[in-house]
Design an enzyme around this catalytic site. Sequence first.
Site, PDB file in Angstrom:
ATOM      1  N   ARG A 113      -2.043   9.170  -7.114  1.00 51.23           N
ATOM      2  CA  ARG A 113      -1.024   8.868  -8.300  1.00 51.23           C
ATOM      3  C   ARG A 113      -1.574   8.538  -9.698  1.00 51.23           C
ATOM      4  O   ARG A 113      -2.857   8.149  -9.853  1.00 51.23           O
ATOM      5  CB  ARG A 113       0.090   8.076  -7.938  1.00 51.23           C
ATOM      6  CG  ARG A 113      -0.199   6.617  -7.634  1.00 51.23           C
ATOM      7  CD  ARG A 113       0.661   5.769  -6.981  1.00 51.23           C
ATOM      8  NE  ARG A 113       0.203   4.307  -6.611  1.00 51.23           N
ATOM      9  CZ  ARG A 113       1.041   3.299  -6.952  1.00 51.23           C
ATOM     10  NH1 ARG A 113       2.201   3.165  -7.625  1.00 51.23           N
ATOM     11  NH2 ARG A 113       0.398   1.926  -6.613  1.00 51.23           N
ATOM     12  N   ASN A 151       6.905   4.365 -11.847  1.00 47.57           N
ATOM     13  CA  ASN A 151       6.486   3.323 -10.707  1.00 47.57           C
ATOM     14  C   ASN A 151       5.266   2.747 -11.010  1.00 47.57           C
ATOM     15  O   ASN A 151       4.165   3.257 -11.373  1.00 47.57           O
ATOM     16  CB  ASN A 151       6.255   4.036  -9.356  1.00 47.57           C
ATOM     17  CG  ASN A 151       6.215   2.942  -8.305  1.00 47.57           C
ATOM     18  OD1 ASN A 151       7.150   2.157  -7.867  1.00 47.57           O
ATOM     19  ND2 ASN A 151       4.931   3.150  -7.916  1.00 47.57           N
ATOM     20  N   GLU A 152       5.343   1.293 -11.448  1.00 48.01           N
ATOM     21  CA  GLU A 152       4.175   0.654 -11.827  1.00 48.01           C
ATOM     22  C   GLU A 152       3.454   0.982 -12.922  1.00 48.01           C
ATOM     23  O   GLU A 152       2.210   1.261 -12.712  1.00 48.01           O
ATOM     24  CB  GLU A 152       3.306   0.308 -10.483  1.00 48.01           C
ATOM     25  CG  GLU A 152       3.896  -0.511  -9.564  1.00 48.01           C
ATOM     26  CD  GLU A 152       3.232  -0.590  -8.272  1.00 48.01           C
ATOM     27  OE1 GLU A 152       3.372  -1.704  -7.560  1.00 48.01           O
ATOM     28  OE2 GLU A 152       2.194   0.066  -7.906  1.00 48.01           O
ATOM     29  N   GLU A 308       9.573  -5.174  -5.051  1.00 48.62           N
ATOM     30  CA  GLU A 308       8.772  -4.834  -4.109  1.00 48.62           C
ATOM     31  C   GLU A 308       8.093  -5.990  -3.512  1.00 48.62           C
ATOM     32  O   GLU A 308       7.439  -6.737  -4.462  1.00 48.62           O
ATOM     33  CB  GLU A 308       7.530  -3.800  -4.313  1.00 48.62           C
ATOM     34  CG  GLU A 308       7.887  -2.409  -4.654  1.00 48.62           C
ATOM     35  CD  GLU A 308       6.753  -1.583  -5.060  1.00 48.62           C
ATOM     36  OE1 GLU A 308       5.802  -1.730  -4.294  1.00 48.62           O
ATOM     37  OE2 GLU A 308       6.938  -0.383  -5.351  1.00 48.62           O
ATOM     38  N   TRP A 316      -4.981  -3.340   0.585  1.00 46.83           N
ATOM     39  CA  TRP A 316      -5.921  -2.964  -0.174  1.00 46.83           C
ATOM     40  C   TRP A 316      -6.802  -4.329  -0.668  1.00 46.83           C
ATOM     41  O   TRP A 316      -7.669  -4.298  -1.606  1.00 46.83           O
ATOM     42  CB  TRP A 316      -5.331  -2.567  -1.854  1.00 46.83           C
ATOM     43  CG  TRP A 316      -3.745  -3.236  -2.032  1.00 46.83           C
ATOM     44  CD1 TRP A 316      -2.616  -2.979  -1.545  1.00 46.83           C
ATOM     45  CD2 TRP A 316      -3.788  -4.447  -2.537  1.00 46.83           C
ATOM     46  NE1 TRP A 316      -1.725  -3.844  -1.962  1.00 46.83           N
ATOM     47  CE2 TRP A 316      -2.199  -4.669  -2.511  1.00 46.83           C
ATOM     48  CE3 TRP A 316      -4.500  -5.423  -3.226  1.00 46.83           C
ATOM     49  CZ2 TRP A 316      -1.809  -5.859  -3.259  1.00 46.83           C
ATOM     50  CZ3 TRP A 316      -4.161  -6.607  -3.758  1.00 46.83           C
ATOM     51  CH2 TRP A 316      -2.795  -6.834  -3.746  1.00 46.83           C
ATOM     52  N   GLU A 356      -1.795   3.995   2.430  1.00 46.56           N
ATOM     53  CA  GLU A 356      -1.087   3.117   2.478  1.00 46.56           C
ATOM     54  C   GLU A 356      -0.527   2.762   3.900  1.00 46.56           C
ATOM     55  O   GLU A 356       0.481   2.208   4.433  1.00 46.56           O
ATOM     56  CB  GLU A 356       0.295   2.989   1.674  1.00 46.56           C
ATOM     57  CG  GLU A 356      -0.492   2.614   0.284  1.00 46.56           C
ATOM     58  CD  GLU A 356       0.627   2.523  -0.862  1.00 46.56           C
ATOM     59  OE1 GLU A 356       0.477   1.468  -1.577  1.00 46.56           O
ATOM     60  OE2 GLU A 356       1.564   3.305  -0.992  1.00 46.56           O
ATOM     61  N   LYS A 357      -1.043   3.729   4.867  1.00 47.32           N
ATOM     62  CA  LYS A 357      -0.610   3.660   6.496  1.00 47.32           C
ATOM     63  C   LYS A 357      -1.131   2.625   7.247  1.00 47.32           C
ATOM     64  O   LYS A 357      -0.304   2.230   7.949  1.00 47.32           O
ATOM     65  CB  LYS A 357      -1.537   4.643   7.064  1.00 47.32           C
ATOM     66  CG  LYS A 357      -3.039   4.796   7.131  1.00 47.32           C
ATOM     67  CD  LYS A 357      -3.585   6.236   7.977  1.00 47.32           C
ATOM     68  CE  LYS A 357      -4.908   6.332   7.841  1.00 47.32           C
ATOM     69  NZ  LYS A 357      -5.262   6.692   6.331  1.00 47.32           N
ATOM     70  N   PHE A 358      -1.822   1.442   6.626  1.00 45.95           N
ATOM     71  CA  PHE A 358      -1.791   0.348   7.124  1.00 45.95           C
ATOM     72  C   PHE A 358      -1.221  -0.816   6.458  1.00 45.95           C
ATOM     73  O   PHE A 358      -1.457  -2.035   6.603  1.00 45.95           O
ATOM     74  CB  PHE A 358      -3.321  -0.329   7.431  1.00 45.95           C
ATOM     75  CG  PHE A 358      -4.121   0.681   8.066  1.00 45.95           C
ATOM     76  CD1 PHE A 358      -3.886   0.921   9.579  1.00 45.95           C
ATOM     77  CD2 PHE A 358      -5.319   1.410   7.761  1.00 45.95           C
ATOM     78  CE1 PHE A 358      -4.664   1.622  10.337  1.00 45.95           C
ATOM     79  CE2 PHE A 358      -6.095   2.403   8.455  1.00 45.95           C
ATOM     80  CZ  PHE A 358      -5.803   2.473   9.739  1.00 45.95           C
ATOM     81  N   HIS A 359      -0.232  -0.565   5.564  1.00 47.00           N
ATOM     82  CA  HIS A 359       0.278  -1.506   4.693  1.00 47.00           C
ATOM     83  C   HIS A 359       1.698  -1.682   5.644  1.00 47.00           C
ATOM     84  O   HIS A 359       2.253  -0.659   6.240  1.00 47.00           O
ATOM     85  CB  HIS A 359       0.742  -0.737   3.370  1.00 47.00           C
ATOM     86  CG  HIS A 359       1.414  -1.713   2.554  1.00 47.00           C
ATOM     87  ND1 HIS A 359       2.661  -2.368   2.666  1.00 47.00           N
ATOM     88  CD2 HIS A 359       0.965  -2.232   1.350  1.00 47.00           C
ATOM     89  CE1 HIS A 359       2.978  -3.409   1.546  1.00 47.00           C
ATOM     90  NE2 HIS A 359       1.789  -3.006   0.748  1.00 47.00           N
TER      91      HIS A 359
END
Length: 724
Positions: A113, A151-152, A308, A316, A356-359
Site C-alpha cells: 500500500r 488510511n494512515e 485501531e 511488525w 498481517e496474517k500474524f497480527h
Amino acid sequence: MPGYPALPGGIAYGGDYNPEQWPEEVWREDVRLMREAGVNLVSLGVFNWSLLEPAEGVYDFGRLDRIVDLLDSAGIMIDLATPTSSPPTWFRTAHPGARLVDREGRVLAGGSRHSFCPSSPEYAAASGRIAERLAERYAGHPAVAMWHVHNEYGWANAHCYCETSAEAFRDWLRERHGDVAALNAAWGTTFWGLTYGSFEEVEPPRIAPVGQLTALRLDYARFSVDAHLANFRRERDAIRRFCDLPVTTNFMIPNCEPMDYWRWAGEVDVVSNDHYLDAGRADNHIELALAADLTRSVAGGRPWMLMEHSTGAVNWQPRNLAKRPGEMRRNSLAHVARGSDSVLFFQWRASRHGAEKFHSAMLPHAGENSDLWHDVVALGADLRGLAGVRGSRVEAEVALVWDWESYWALEMEWRPSVDLRFRERVEAYYEALWREHVTADFVHPAADLSAYRMVVVPSSYLLTEAAGKNLRRYVEAGGHLVVSYFSGIVDENDAIHPGAHPGALRDVLGLSVEEFHPLPEGGTVPVGVGVGVGVGGGDGDGGLTGRIWSERVRLAGARAVHSFTGGPDAGHPAVTRHELGAGTAWYVATALDPSPDPSPDPSPDPSPDPSAEHGSGPSPARAPHIPSSGSGVPAGGTEAGGGGDLRALLRTVLDLAGVSRPRGLPDTLELVRRGRYLFLLNHGDEPVTVQGVSGTGVFDGAAHTGTAAVPAGGVTVVELAGDA
C-alpha cells in the site's frame, strides 16, 4: 462542522472489517459473532479500490452493497472508508509517473500500500473520482454513521522525491517565500555558497553529501504535510457534496513523526487515532497514556476515537509479544479514560494472507474456542456499561509543549550530541508526571496557555520568537514554567536566534547559556542539592545525577537552585528559578535521573481525594492555592524536595503551582478522572485500595463509601457520587 458520530450503545466497539478477504458464506457468521461481542461499529472498505473499480472508470458496487445491507440488518453501523491508500494495480501500470520515488531516487515497486506519489495529479484525479462515486451511492444509507478518508496518511509515503514532487515543491516555495531572494535569506544560503538564482534551481532534499541545508529539509517536510492535506481535503469535500456526516482519517499519534497533527486537527470532524503497544517496553502503558493524552489535545479536548489498536500481538515489531491476561482490557479502558469514545481494533477477523496474517484480531485464528475471544466478548459488555462516559471530557491543570516542527529539526544530523532526541526528554517529563498521578494535556508552543497552572517545555529546540513571547506572557500572568535544556535555540528556519542561547527564552528564564557540554556515552555529572553558584567539589547532601548534557549557565535575574558539583560546569547552575511578573520559570540544564521508583512523597496526604475536580481552581493569573501537604519548601531545606531527581523537582513545582492530585498512591496505579467517572487502572502485581472515593462501581454496581479496591492487573471505574 458535523459533530461526533451518532452511534447506538454508548462507546463505539468494533474495528476494521475486511470481508473481501473471505467467501460470502463467512459473512453471516461474522455478523452473528459481532452481535455476540457487542460490536456496534466497523470500518469498511479501507482496501477495496481494486474491487470497486476493477478497471479505470469501470465500477462494481455489488459486493459492497451486499455487505452494507447485511450489517444494516444486524444493527451494526459503518464507518465507510475511501480506499485510496492502496491504488489498484491498473493505476500504477497506467500512470507510471505516479509511482513513489525514495530519497535515493529509486522508483519503488508495487505489491504494497501507499505506493504512490502524494503530489501526483493522476492520483488526485483518480482518488477524487472514487471518493465521489462512493459518497453519491452511500450518503443516504442508514447504516453509514461516518466517513473514513484514506488510511494512515504518511505511513510509507510521507515524502516523495520524484520530478512531479520537485515541481510542486517549487510552487509551494513561491507561495511561502514570494521570491528567491527571500528564500535565500530564510535558508541562509550564503553558507557554503549555496545561493539560488531562481526557484527552478531548487531540488528536493534527495541524498546528498553530509551537511545539506537544514532549512531546505524543514520546508520539504512542511510541503509534504501540505501535499497529504490537499489529498485529504479533496476527498472530504467530495463526500460533503452529498452528505453532512462526520469525516475523519486515522492519525498515528505519536508514532508518525512526519505528519504535523496540529495542522491536521482542524481538517477533520472528529480526531481518530491508531495506537499499537510497544510490547518490548516495560513502561508501555505510560507511552500509551502519552499517546492518548496527545490525541485528546490534538482534538482540542473534545472526545476522540481510538480507530485501531490490537487485541494481542502485532506483526511488525522485532519480537511480537502477545498481551498478558488483562492487558487488552487495561489498554482499551485507558484510552477511554483519557478521552476516547470508541474502542476499535485492527481487525475483526485474523487474515490468512499477506503481511498481517500474524497480527492479532478480535476473532483470532483459534476462533470462538479461545481465551482471546472470551476477553473480546467481556470487553464489549464492559463498554456497554460505560455508555454514560460518552461525550464527557478530561480536564488537566498541566500541559507539556509538543511541536512536530521542533521534532523534525532536532533530529537532523550535526547536532551537539546524538543523544539529543525529541521523545527522550518528552517521555522523561511525562513519565514523572504520570507517576505523580497528574493528568496532562499537550500544547503547541504558540497556543493559549492560560488554562494551565503549570507548563513544561521538555524539548523545544526550534521555537519561534512569537512562541517565546507567548511563554513569557504565560509566566508574567502567574503561570509556572519548566524548561529543559537545548530549548529555544533556533527559529523556524533552523537559524540560531541572535545573541546568547537560549535566544527565544533568555528573558523568561533570566539567564544565558555560554557553552554546551554534551557528555560522552554513558557519562554523568554530579549535581548538588541546594548548592549555589561558586560551590565546587563533592555531591552535596543528597546529590543528584545528570546525564546526557551539561552547560555553562550565566544568571541574569534567575537564581541557582542546584549547581553542578563536578564535570565541565562545576560550580555553575544546573537548575534555576526566575520570578517574573506573577509567575515563575524554572530551567533544568541537564537530564536529571528520572528515578522511576523514588522514595515516597515526604508529606503524603493521609486522605487523598482522587475525585477532586481538576482545573477548578484559580487561573494562573491569580495567586495559586498551595496544598496543605507536600507543598512549598520541604523540610530538608532544598527547593527540589525529597529524592532530589526529576520527579522530585516536578513535585515541588506542582505544589507551588497548586496542582491538585492524590497523594500516597503507588506509582503503578493509573488514575484518571473523566467527567463524573473515576478510572483506576492497576498496572502492578498487588491489589491497591484507594481512599476518598464515593460512588457506584460501573462494572459491578458496588457502593463505594470512601474506598475503592483495584485488583492486581485490574480496572475499577466508579461513577462518583453527588454533582461531581
